[in-house]
Design a protein around this motif. Structure first.
Motif, PDB file in Angstrom:
ATOM      1  N   TRP A  41       0.862  -1.177   0.000  1.00 60.22           N
ATOM      2  CA  TRP A  41       0.000   0.000   0.000  1.00 60.22           C
ATOM      3  C   TRP A  41       0.896   1.223   0.000  1.00 60.22           C
ATOM      4  O   TRP A  41       1.791   1.338   0.833  1.00 60.22           O
ATOM      5  CB  TRP A  41      -0.888  -0.027   1.234  1.00 60.22           C
ATOM      6  CG  TRP A  41      -1.987   0.983   1.253  1.00 60.22           C
ATOM      7  CD1 TRP A  41      -3.248   0.807   0.799  1.00 60.22           C
ATOM      8  CD2 TRP A  41      -1.924   2.310   1.768  1.00 60.22           C
ATOM      9  NE1 TRP A  41      -3.981   1.946   0.999  1.00 60.22           N
ATOM     10  CE2 TRP A  41      -3.183   2.891   1.584  1.00 60.22           C
ATOM     11  CE3 TRP A  41      -0.918   3.074   2.351  1.00 60.22           C
ATOM     12  CZ2 TRP A  41      -3.466   4.187   1.982  1.00 60.22           C
ATOM     13  CZ3 TRP A  41      -1.197   4.363   2.737  1.00 60.22           C
ATOM     14  CH2 TRP A  41      -2.462   4.898   2.546  1.00 60.22           C
ATOM     15  N   ARG A  42       0.665   2.095  -0.959  1.00 57.31           N
ATOM     16  CA  ARG A  42       1.464   3.314  -1.062  1.00 57.31           C
ATOM     17  C   ARG A  42       0.558   4.514  -0.863  1.00 57.31           C
ATOM     18  O   ARG A  42      -0.488   4.616  -1.490  1.00 57.31           O
ATOM     19  CB  ARG A  42       2.143   3.382  -2.421  1.00 57.31           C
ATOM     20  CG  ARG A  42       3.197   2.311  -2.595  1.00 57.31           C
ATOM     21  CD  ARG A  42       3.832   2.376  -3.980  1.00 57.31           C
ATOM     22  NE  ARG A  42       4.866   1.371  -4.120  1.00 57.31           N
ATOM     23  CZ  ARG A  42       4.675   0.162  -4.617  1.00 57.31           C
ATOM     24  NH1 ARG A  42       3.478  -0.199  -5.028  1.00 57.31           N
ATOM     25  NH2 ARG A  42       5.673  -0.687  -4.709  1.00 57.31           N
ATOM     26  N   GLY A  43       0.973   5.413   0.004  1.00 54.94           N
ATOM     27  CA  GLY A  43       0.183   6.593   0.295  1.00 54.94           C
ATOM     28  C   GLY A  43       1.070   7.822   0.428  1.00 54.94           C
ATOM     29  O   GLY A  43       2.284   7.770   0.227  1.00 54.94           O
ATOM     30  N   ALA A  44       0.438   8.892   0.790  1.00 55.14           N
ATOM     31  CA  ALA A  44       1.147  10.158   0.949  1.00 55.14           C
ATOM     32  C   ALA A  44       1.999  10.147   2.216  1.00 55.14           C
ATOM     33  O   ALA A  44       1.777   9.356   3.136  1.00 55.14           O
ATOM     34  CB  ALA A  44       0.133  11.299   1.007  1.00 55.14           C
ATOM     35  N   HIS A  45       2.981  11.026   2.248  1.00 58.18           N
ATOM     36  CA  HIS A  45       3.812  11.220   3.432  1.00 58.18           C
ATOM     37  C   HIS A  45       2.912  11.658   4.580  1.00 58.18           C
ATOM     38  O   HIS A  45       2.005  12.440   4.367  1.00 58.18           O
ATOM     39  CB  HIS A  45       4.880  12.285   3.148  1.00 58.18           C
ATOM     40  CG  HIS A  45       5.806  12.508   4.298  1.00 58.18           C
ATOM     41  ND1 HIS A  45       6.803  11.618   4.602  1.00 58.18           N
ATOM     42  CD2 HIS A  45       5.844  13.481   5.229  1.00 58.18           C
ATOM     43  CE1 HIS A  45       7.440  12.073   5.687  1.00 58.18           C
ATOM     44  NE2 HIS A  45       6.860  13.196   6.067  1.00 58.18           N
ATOM     45  N   PRO A  46       3.020  11.174   5.760  1.00 57.67           N
ATOM     46  CA  PRO A  46       4.127  10.422   6.335  1.00 57.67           C
ATOM     47  C   PRO A  46       3.969   8.909   6.283  1.00 57.67           C
ATOM     48  O   PRO A  46       4.817   8.187   6.770  1.00 57.67           O
ATOM     49  CB  PRO A  46       4.136  10.891   7.786  1.00 57.67           C
ATOM     50  CG  PRO A  46       2.695  11.096   8.096  1.00 57.67           C
ATOM     51  CD  PRO A  46       2.103  11.637   6.801  1.00 57.67           C
ATOM     52  N   ILE A  47       2.889   8.412   5.674  1.00 55.45           N
ATOM     53  CA  ILE A  47       2.686   6.960   5.638  1.00 55.45           C
ATOM     54  C   ILE A  47       3.623   6.312   4.630  1.00 55.45           C
ATOM     55  O   ILE A  47       4.269   5.312   4.923  1.00 55.45           O
ATOM     56  CB  ILE A  47       1.215   6.618   5.319  1.00 55.45           C
ATOM     57  CG1 ILE A  47       0.298   7.176   6.410  1.00 55.45           C
ATOM     58  CG2 ILE A  47       1.035   5.121   5.185  1.00 55.45           C
ATOM     59  CD1 ILE A  47      -1.164   7.130   6.080  1.00 55.45           C
ATOM     60  N   ASN A  48       3.705   6.868   3.435  1.00 57.69           N
ATOM     61  CA  ASN A  48       4.558   6.376   2.357  1.00 57.69           C
ATOM     62  C   ASN A  48       4.172   4.975   1.918  1.00 57.69           C
ATOM     63  O   ASN A  48       3.220   4.811   1.192  1.00 57.69           O
ATOM     64  CB  ASN A  48       6.031   6.505   2.699  1.00 57.69           C
ATOM     65  CG  ASN A  48       6.420   7.941   2.951  1.00 57.69           C
ATOM     66  OD1 ASN A  48       5.896   8.858   2.319  1.00 57.69           O
ATOM     67  ND2 ASN A  48       7.315   8.170   3.891  1.00 57.69           N
ATOM     68  N   GLU A  49       4.872   3.945   2.366  1.00 59.44           N
ATOM     69  CA  GLU A  49       4.612   2.578   1.898  1.00 59.44           C
ATOM     70  C   GLU A  49       4.546   1.618   3.065  1.00 59.44           C
ATOM     71  O   GLU A  49       5.370   1.686   3.981  1.00 59.44           O
ATOM     72  CB  GLU A  49       5.718   2.135   0.944  1.00 59.44           C
ATOM     73  CG  GLU A  49       5.509   0.762   0.369  1.00 59.44           C
ATOM     74  CD  GLU A  49       6.600   0.358  -0.620  1.00 59.44           C
ATOM     75  OE1 GLU A  49       6.933  -0.833  -0.645  1.00 59.44           O
ATOM     76  OE2 GLU A  49       7.091   1.230  -1.346  1.00 59.44           O
ATOM     77  N   VAL A  50       3.553   0.735   3.041  1.00 58.15           N
ATOM     78  CA  VAL A  50       3.457  -0.338   4.018  1.00 58.15           C
ATOM     79  C   VAL A  50       3.237  -1.642   3.267  1.00 58.15           C
ATOM     80  O   VAL A  50       2.727  -1.654   2.147  1.00 58.15           O
ATOM     81  CB  VAL A  50       2.332  -0.102   5.055  1.00 58.15           C
ATOM     82  CG1 VAL A  50       2.616   1.105   5.913  1.00 58.15           C
ATOM     83  CG2 VAL A  50       0.984   0.036   4.396  1.00 58.15           C
ATOM     84  N   ASN A  51       3.624  -2.748   3.869  1.00 53.98           N
ATOM     85  CA  ASN A  51       3.531  -4.063   3.239  1.00 53.98           C
ATOM     86  C   ASN A  51       2.778  -5.033   4.136  1.00 53.98           C
ATOM     87  O   ASN A  51       3.050  -5.114   5.327  1.00 53.98           O
ATOM     88  CB  ASN A  51       4.938  -4.618   2.962  1.00 53.98           C
ATOM     89  CG  ASN A  51       5.696  -3.758   1.985  1.00 53.98           C
ATOM     90  OD1 ASN A  51       5.269  -3.573   0.862  1.00 53.98           O
ATOM     91  ND2 ASN A  51       6.818  -3.207   2.418  1.00 53.98           N
ATOM     92  N   GLY A  52       1.847  -5.772   3.539  1.00 56.03           N
ATOM     93  CA  GLY A  52       1.102  -6.802   4.251  1.00 56.03           C
ATOM     94  C   GLY A  52      -0.197  -6.288   4.839  1.00 56.03           C
ATOM     95  O   GLY A  52      -0.353  -5.093   5.112  1.00 56.03           O
ATOM     96  N   VAL A  53      -1.134  -7.207   5.024  1.00 57.85           N
ATOM     97  CA  VAL A  53      -2.462  -6.826   5.494  1.00 57.85           C
ATOM     98  C   VAL A  53      -2.448  -6.261   6.916  1.00 57.85           C
ATOM     99  O   VAL A  53      -3.254  -5.389   7.239  1.00 57.85           O
ATOM    100  CB  VAL A  53      -3.486  -7.979   5.367  1.00 57.85           C
ATOM    101  CG1 VAL A  53      -3.779  -8.303   3.935  1.00 57.85           C
ATOM    102  CG2 VAL A  53      -3.039  -9.201   6.122  1.00 57.85           C
ATOM    103  N   GLY A  54      -1.545  -6.720   7.745  1.00 54.63           N
ATOM    104  CA  GLY A  54      -1.466  -6.180   9.107  1.00 54.63           C
ATOM    105  C   GLY A  54      -1.096  -4.711   9.107  1.00 54.63           C
ATOM    106  O   GLY A  54      -1.699  -3.904   9.828  1.00 54.63           O
ATOM    107  N   ALA A  55      -0.121  -4.355   8.298  1.00 55.56           N
ATOM    108  CA  ALA A  55       0.298  -2.959   8.206  1.00 55.56           C
ATOM    109  C   ALA A  55      -0.773  -2.103   7.537  1.00 55.56           C
ATOM    110  O   ALA A  55      -1.007  -0.957   7.937  1.00 55.56           O
ATOM    111  CB  ALA A  55       1.620  -2.860   7.441  1.00 55.56           C
ATOM    112  N   ILE A  56      -1.436  -2.654   6.530  1.00 54.88           N
ATOM    113  CA  ILE A  56      -2.516  -1.917   5.858  1.00 54.88           C
ATOM    114  C   ILE A  56      -3.667  -1.693   6.838  1.00 54.88           C
ATOM    115  O   ILE A  56      -4.244  -0.600   6.884  1.00 54.88           O
ATOM    116  CB  ILE A  56      -2.981  -2.657   4.591  1.00 54.88           C
ATOM    117  CG1 ILE A  56      -1.848  -2.682   3.554  1.00 54.88           C
ATOM    118  CG2 ILE A  56      -4.225  -2.009   4.008  1.00 54.88           C
ATOM    119  CD1 ILE A  56      -2.103  -3.586   2.363  1.00 54.88           C
ATOM    120  N   ALA A  57      -3.991  -2.685   7.633  1.00 55.55           N
ATOM    121  CA  ALA A  57      -5.036  -2.522   8.651  1.00 55.55           C
ATOM    122  C   ALA A  57      -4.644  -1.420   9.633  1.00 55.55           C
ATOM    123  O   ALA A  57      -5.492  -0.634  10.070  1.00 55.55           O
ATOM    124  CB  ALA A  57      -5.284  -3.836   9.383  1.00 55.55           C
ATOM    125  N   GLY A  58      -3.364  -1.336   9.952  1.00 56.42           N
ATOM    126  CA  GLY A  58      -2.880  -0.270  10.834  1.00 56.42           C
ATOM    127  C   GLY A  58      -3.103   1.110  10.264  1.00 56.42           C
ATOM    128  O   GLY A  58      -3.457   2.051  10.977  1.00 56.42           O
TER     129      GLY A  58
END
Length: 66
Positions: A41-58
């Motif tokens: 999942w890629r988003g705007a700063h400060p999130i930027n990029e996360v990997n995996g469903v656990g991180a996306i749920a976060g």
């Protein structure tokens, strides 16, 4: 007759709406149903990029808390 493309778009739209309106206990379950286990999942700063469903749920939980 609807095309498979339109059916898929409707499913994604409904799933994202349910996720946006989810209560605190439903976020993880809905994310697991919508995203593949290794999704990125890629988003705007400060999130930027996360990997995996656990991180996306976060990310979704943080958006709900905001």
């Amino acid at each position: 007759m609807t095309s498979q493309h339109l059916t898929n778009k409707r499913h994604v739209t409904a799933s994202l709406q349910a996720l946006a309106e989810a209560g605190p206990g439903d976020t993880a379950r809905l994310v697991e149903a919508l995203y593949a286990p290794g999704a990125q999942w890629r988003g705007a700063h400060p999130i930027n990029e996360v990997n995996g469903v656990g991180a996306i749920a976060g990310v979704w939980e943080a958006l709900h808390d905001a």
